[in-house]
Motif scaffolding. Sequence first.
Motif, short mmCIF file in Angstrom:
data_model
loop_
_atom_site.label_atom_id
_atom_site.label_comp_id
_atom_site.label_asym_id
_atom_site.label_seq_id
_atom_site.Cartn_x
_atom_site.Cartn_y
_atom_site.Cartn_z
N ALA A 141 3.32 -19.90 36.24
CA ALA A 141 2.27 -20.27 37.20
C ALA A 141 2.76 -20.08 38.63
CB ALA A 141 1.86 -21.72 36.97
N ALA A 142 4.02 -20.42 38.87
CA ALA A 142 4.59 -20.24 40.21
C ALA A 142 4.66 -18.75 40.56
CB ALA A 142 5.98 -20.87 40.28
N ALA A 143 5.00 -17.93 39.58
CA ALA A 143 5.06 -16.49 39.82
C ALA A 143 3.68 -15.93 40.16
CB ALA A 143 5.64 -15.77 38.59
N VAL A 144 2.66 -16.42 39.45
CA VAL A 144 1.29 -16.00 39.74
C VAL A 144 0.91 -16.37 41.17
CG1 VAL A 144 -1.15 -16.35 39.17
CG2 VAL A 144 0.53 -16.08 37.34
N ALA A 145 1.24 -17.60 41.56
CA ALA A 145 0.91 -18.07 42.91
C ALA A 145 1.60 -17.22 43.98
CB ALA A 145 1.32 -19.53 43.05
N GLU A 146 2.76 -16.68 43.66
CA GLU A 146 3.50 -15.85 44.61
C GLU A 146 3.11 -14.38 44.52
OE1 GLU A 146 7.54 -16.60 43.63
OE2 GLU A 146 7.52 -18.68 44.33
N GLY A 147 2.19 -14.06 43.60
CA GLY A 147 1.75 -12.69 43.44
C GLY A 147 2.65 -11.83 42.59
N ASP A 148 3.61 -12.44 41.92
CA ASP A 148 4.54 -11.70 41.07
C ASP A 148 3.97 -11.63 39.65
OD1 ASP A 148 6.65 -10.53 39.81
OD2 ASP A 148 8.17 -11.96 40.46
N VAL A 149 3.03 -10.74 39.48
CA VAL A 149 2.29 -10.65 38.22
C VAL A 149 3.19 -10.17 37.08
CG1 VAL A 149 0.38 -9.48 37.05
CG2 VAL A 149 0.11 -10.27 39.41
N GLU A 150 4.10 -9.25 37.36
CA GLU A 150 4.95 -8.71 36.31
C GLU A 150 5.84 -9.79 35.69
OE1 GLU A 150 7.15 -5.35 37.58
OE2 GLU A 150 5.39 -4.10 37.97
N THR A 151 6.43 -10.63 36.53
CA THR A 151 7.27 -11.71 36.01
C THR A 151 6.43 -12.69 35.20
OG1 THR A 151 8.91 -11.55 37.77
CG2 THR A 151 8.73 -13.67 36.65
N ALA A 152 5.26 -13.05 35.70
CA ALA A 152 4.39 -13.97 34.98
C ALA A 152 4.02 -13.40 33.61
CB ALA A 152 3.13 -14.27 35.79
N ALA A 153 3.65 -12.13 33.57
CA ALA A 153 3.27 -11.50 32.31
C ALA A 153 4.44 -11.48 31.33
CB ALA A 153 2.77 -10.08 32.56
N ALA A 154 5.65 -11.23 31.85
CA ALA A 154 6.83 -11.20 30.99
C ALA A 154 7.11 -12.58 30.40
CB ALA A 154 8.04 -10.70 31.78
N ILE A 155 6.94 -13.62 31.20
CA ILE A 155 7.17 -14.99 30.71
C ILE A 155 6.16 -15.33 29.63
CG2 ILE A 155 7.20 -17.43 31.33
CD1 ILE A 155 8.10 -16.58 34.14
N TYR A 156 4.88 -15.07 29.91
CA TYR A 156 3.85 -15.37 28.90
C TYR A 156 4.12 -14.60 27.61
CZ TYR A 156 1.01 -17.54 32.59
OH TYR A 156 0.54 -18.35 33.60
N SER A 157 4.49 -13.33 27.73
CA SER A 157 4.75 -12.51 26.54
C SER A 157 5.94 -13.05 25.75
CB SER A 157 5.00 -11.06 26.95
OG SER A 157 3.85 -10.50 27.56
N GLU A 158 6.96 -13.51 26.45
CA GLU A 158 8.14 -14.06 25.78
C GLU A 158 7.79 -15.34 25.02
OE1 GLU A 158 12.27 -14.22 24.73
OE2 GLU A 158 10.96 -12.65 25.50
N ILE A 159 7.00 -16.18 25.64
CA ILE A 159 6.56 -17.41 24.97
C ILE A 159 5.78 -17.06 23.71
CG2 ILE A 159 5.08 -19.46 25.15
CD1 ILE A 159 5.75 -19.49 28.15
N LEU A 160 4.89 -16.08 23.82
CA LEU A 160 4.04 -15.70 22.69
C LEU A 160 4.84 -15.00 21.58
CD1 LEU A 160 0.90 -14.51 24.66
CD2 LEU A 160 1.11 -16.57 23.25
N SER A 161 5.98 -14.42 21.92
CA SER A 161 6.82 -13.81 20.89
C SER A 161 7.43 -14.89 20.00
CB SER A 161 7.93 -12.97 21.52
OG SER A 161 8.93 -13.79 22.12
N ILE A 162 7.49 -16.12 20.51
CA ILE A 162 8.04 -17.24 19.76
C ILE A 162 6.92 -18.06 19.12
CG2 ILE A 162 9.39 -19.38 19.96
CD1 ILE A 162 10.70 -17.97 22.45
#
Length: 305
Positions: A141-162
């Motif tokens: 969420a913090a990454a999204v707020a800062e406009g860092d979409v790639e990092t946010a997407a990577a975090i969400y994807s990693e969570i969903l891999s688990i």
Amino acid sequence: MSFESNFGSGIPVPSAASTTVKDVTSATFRQDVVAESTRQPVLVDFWAPWCGPCKQLGPIIEKMVANAGGKVKLVKMNIDDHPEIAGQLGIQSIPAVIAFSKGQPVDGFVGALPESQIKGFIERLVGPVGDPTQEALDEAAAAVAEGDVETAAAIYSEILSIDETNAPALAGLAKLHLDAGALDQAKAVLSMAVGSAAQHPSVVAVRAAIDLAEQSASLGDFSDLERQVAADPDDHQARFDLALAFNAKNKRDEAADCLLEIIKRDRSWNEDGARKQLLQFFEAWGVTDKAAVQARRRLSGLLFR
């Protein structure tokens, strides 16, 4: 517990392997529990296949141990197959959990305790523990707020891999696709939210946002709609479409103004359609959204004056 991350931000997310719980036997107890507890506390979950409360306790204690971030280890012992250790420890009822530290039993409990009490039990051993998945979601969420979409997407994807049904991660990833204009991808991600995940507030909000995006996709430039409303203030359909167009451009205050004006002029128009649409806006924007809070207050004033 170990952590792994496939992205550069180094956000800790529990790996799938970290949640594996080892089964111990009478022969391996000394090595897997007594010796291991000299390095970190070890919880021994004494259970049996016929024990209903054991099945209730298992997922809860596994979750709490995972949340401890490697500070404590969990093993399981089937007392039907290996009754000797339970007998030596005086265990007469299961489920029973005994904590070992520095080679000795130091604490324990009997019964399927609620999550809060198990968390407290573990914290007495190792100090405060958090929830690494929630911490990762906060980082996204913090990454999204800062406009860092790639990092946010990577975090969400990693969570969903688990955990492929994690509702906040599904909603977060779907919202990233929606914000990028990739409506089909957003819908595909959200379709993975099934069961209770489908009713999670974050998923409901993104689903509403997708519905609104589909409604407004054919509206095009809203300057023509503004001219129509200016020419005929009672053209409620034009004002309604203008609200959708404003919302598509993230002009939430203006969108709410249009619908509130319709409600003020003709509450019954289109079977109370303006109020229903405004409620869908509220759902998509979220309970704490500033525009939603202000519009909800104004709506109440119109409905209950």
